[in-house]
Each structure stands twice: as C-alpha cells, then as structure tokens.
Design an enzyme around this catalytic site. Structure first.
Site, PDB file in Angstrom:
ATOM      1  N   HIS A 102       4.933   7.963   5.361  1.00 35.76           N
ATOM      2  CA  HIS A 102       5.303   8.724   6.554  1.00 35.76           C
ATOM      3  C   HIS A 102       4.779  10.153   6.459  1.00 35.76           C
ATOM      4  O   HIS A 102       4.525  10.792   7.481  1.00 35.76           O
ATOM      5  CB  HIS A 102       6.828   8.768   6.723  1.00 35.76           C
ATOM      6  CG  HIS A 102       7.441   7.439   7.059  1.00 35.76           C
ATOM      7  ND1 HIS A 102       7.797   6.537   6.089  1.00 35.76           N
ATOM      8  CD2 HIS A 102       7.747   6.871   8.250  1.00 35.76           C
ATOM      9  CE1 HIS A 102       8.316   5.461   6.677  1.00 35.76           C
ATOM     10  NE2 HIS A 102       8.296   5.641   7.976  1.00 35.76           N
ATOM     11  N   ASP A 176       1.478  -0.556  10.660  1.00 35.65           N
ATOM     12  CA  ASP A 176       2.625   0.333  10.572  1.00 35.65           C
ATOM     13  C   ASP A 176       2.404   1.421  11.628  1.00 35.65           C
ATOM     14  O   ASP A 176       1.346   1.483  12.272  1.00 35.65           O
ATOM     15  CB  ASP A 176       2.738   0.913   9.165  1.00 35.65           C
ATOM     16  CG  ASP A 176       4.187   1.250   8.791  1.00 35.65           C
ATOM     17  OD1 ASP A 176       5.007   1.434   9.707  1.00 35.65           O
ATOM     18  OD2 ASP A 176       4.486   1.334   7.589  1.00 35.65           O
TER      19      ASP A 176
END
Length: 382
Positions: A102, A176
C-alpha cells in the site's frame, strides 16, 4: 458499522478446524448475498513466513503451507458452494515481505525454485480445487520479471506466462488496487492500467483515472497492441461470471431486517472459533497445575489495561489479586509489581489491546516492553 466482525484468519489458523472455516465461509457468503455482493476477495493464501510482515500477518492462516492450503480450500468452498465467488490472494505470494505494498513496492529476491516450492504452492492447490478468481499483488520479483521496478501486477511474465499459461488458471484475474504505492511509485495513471491489461489481468481495481485508462487502452487497440479478440474474451469472461452469479434474473435487495440477518450467525461462530483457537504454547514449568491448586497465591498482571474480562472470569475461580500496567507506567510502579511477584506461587502476565502491526511494538510503550522482557523467562510466570 452495524455488523460484528468475524475472527481474522490467524485465529482460524490457530483453531486449525477445516469444518469451522467452511462454516464461516458459508456464513460470510450468506452475508454477501443478503447485501447483493457476489464476490469476496478472500481467502488470503499467502504463507506468512516473515514475522516482520507489516501487512499480511493476522490476515494469513499461518506460516505452514499445508495448513494454509487446507484452510484456504475450506474457506473457498464455504463461499463458492453458497453462490459467492472466492478470490485467492495475493499472487504470487506476499507473505515474505517486510514492506507494505500500500505504501511501497516490496522486493522479493527469491529463486523460481523457492517460489515454486513455497509461495506458489497454495495458489496451485486452490486452482486445482476450483477457485474462481485470483488477485495479483504489487511485488517486485526479479526471478519472475527482469525489468526493474515493474510490479507483478504489470508483468506479462507473471500474469500470463506463470499464472495463466504455466499454472493453467482460467478464472478471473484481478489486480490489487491500482491506487496503491506498489504501482503508483513508478507508473502514472493510464500507463499503469494499460500495462496491467497487457499483462493479462481481466479486471483492474481502483484505477486512479478511469477515463485516462480507457483512452490508453483504446489507443492500444487502434495501434494493434491489443487485439479486439483479446478484449472481447475478457469481457465475455466477466459477463459469464455475472450470469453464473444470477444477475440475469436480478432482484433488488430488501432492506427490511437486514441488520438482524447479517448478525444472525456471527456470535455462535465467533465463540466456536475462539474456543478452538486457544493455544497452549508450552508449560515447561508446570504452571497450570499451580494455577489449579487452591493453596496457591496467584498474581495477575494486566499489561496495557486497567481492567479485563479475563481477569474477572479468573477471579470467579481462584483467589487472584490483579495489578495493572497501562501505558506510561512509572518506574517505581513497575518496581513494586516486580517485587510483589516474588510473593506469588505463579503469576499470569496478560497482554491486552495489542494492535496487529509489528511496528511500534504492536502498540506497547517502551516501559511495558521492558517489563515483559524482564519477566518472560521467569519459571513462575505464564
């Protein structure tokens, strides 16, 4: 905000009960269908073999690949037997990283042979068992992709060459989230989306700029970098999945009673999982027998708390005088606790309210950590 949580996968891994994991998968499928949701981005089948992993940790079943497979298949079947698509993630394996995709692009410098033996093993087994979708992680793995700083999500070698061709996966491939730093650190909006499509992904999640992404892919079509047949194949795959989910006979969701329906199965399952997950790591000094002896003087030290349900329950069964060590404990208070421990037959040191991240000692302050280190090897402490 009105639905209670199910246990995290690490607790399911501690329980180790496939039937219980299947029941939870089925209950989550019922929740999803009640909400009109047709896919659950689960299970995580990363093998969590790096204790410093900042992002997978409690999301994984554990560090044993066979347990990950056994419980992952049970979760998958609980979902898919009840009409919700499962998604094995994060391909080709996010367990052995010390960075969070992230916020950065993690690098895994493992050989193809090692990846094949460990990281890829759960994905291979879930594909064999019939998982309907796979999510690709943002990882830099030089053994799979030689181009520097190219995440696996944008790597044709990884998505098409490995997942689709070598491993024979025919289901839906998701990226993702495309707004994560694992992609955005080195690729601009639109460019990243096109490269993800060219790599072989079927669906791109959280595109940073959808109009730019569409324009880039349309331009690639006009330049014959993408074929019309390739685009249509992926669109038809997605439409077929929607048909299988029953959306050809779509019905609106009834809101009445939805909170009650969503919460109906949670408490019994949470209780079963918690009971099954209690784990005695070791008892080399036979402390359990001391705790059960009515003549014993038992201490209870609650670290990072000033009260606890566990302590109250134990006080109902034994004579226990608790002490508390919340954050900011003064040195003299800690010294008193250590001194009083010497008068106990045995002492329970209970650590409360930990967060899930290794950084910053899982939420404990330095004095709490120092206290734990001082008492962890004592023969009268559990």
């Amino acid at each position: 905000d009105s639905v209670q949580n199910f246990p995290r996968q690490m607790m399911l891994g501690a329980a180790g009960d496939s039937a219980l994991v299947y029941r939870m998968g089925a209950a989550i499928a019922a929740q999803c269908r009640r909400l009109g949701v047709h896919i659950n981005f689960a299970p995580v089948v990363d093998v969590n073999n790096n204790p410093a992993n900042p992002v997978i940790n409690v999301r994984a079943f554990g560090e044993e690949k066979t347990r990950v497979v056994r419980l992952g298949i049970a979760y998958m079947r609980g979902l898919q037997d009840n009409g919700v698509m499962a998604c094995a993630k994060h391909f080709p394996g996010h367990g052995d990283t010390d960075a969070d995709s992230h916020t950065d692009l993690p690098v895994i410098r493992k050989s193809v042979a090692r990846l094949d033996t460990l990281e890829l093993y759960p994905f291979r087994e879930l594909i064999r068992a019939g998982v309907q979708s796979v999510m690709v992680a943002h990882l830099e793995i030089p053994a799979l992709e030689k181009e520097v700083h190219v995440p696996t999500t944008l790597s044709k070698n990884t998505v098409t060459g490995l997942l689709k061709e070598k491993m024979g996966f025919r289901g839906i491939v998701f990226t993702d989230a495309m707004n994560m730093k694992g992609v955005t650190k080195y690729f601009n909006p639109g460019e990243a989306d096109l490269r993800a499509f060219l790599a072989g992904n079927d669906m791109l999640l959280f595109s940073q700029d959808v109009p730019v992404a569409i324009a880039k892919i349309r331009e690639a079509l006009e330049q014959n970098r993408v074929t019309q047949q390739d685009l249509e194949t992926r669109v038809k795959k997605i439409l077929a999945a929607k048909y299988d989910a029953g959306l050809a006979q779509w019905q609106p969701i009834k809101a009445a009673g939805i909170s009650e329906d969503l919460n109906r199965m949670i408490i019994p399952l949470r209780t079963s999982v918690a009971s099954s997950a209690v784990t005695l790591i070791r008892d080399d000094n036979d402390i359990l027998s001391k705790l059960q002896n009515p003549a014993s003087r038992i201490g209870y030290i609650g670290v990072n708390a000033d009260s606890s349900f566990l302590c109250r329950e134990l006080q109902g069964a034994a004579n226990i005088a608790p002490k508390w060590l919340p954050k900011g404990g003064k040195p003299e208070h800690i010294a008193r606790i250590l001194n009083e421990m010497n008068t106990n037959t045995a002492t329970i040191v209970a650590i409360h309210r930990l967060n899930i991240y290794p950084a910053n000692n899982y939420g404990l302050d330095q004095r709490q950590m120092d206290f734990i280190r001082q008492v962890q090897n004592r023969k009268d402490v559990m």
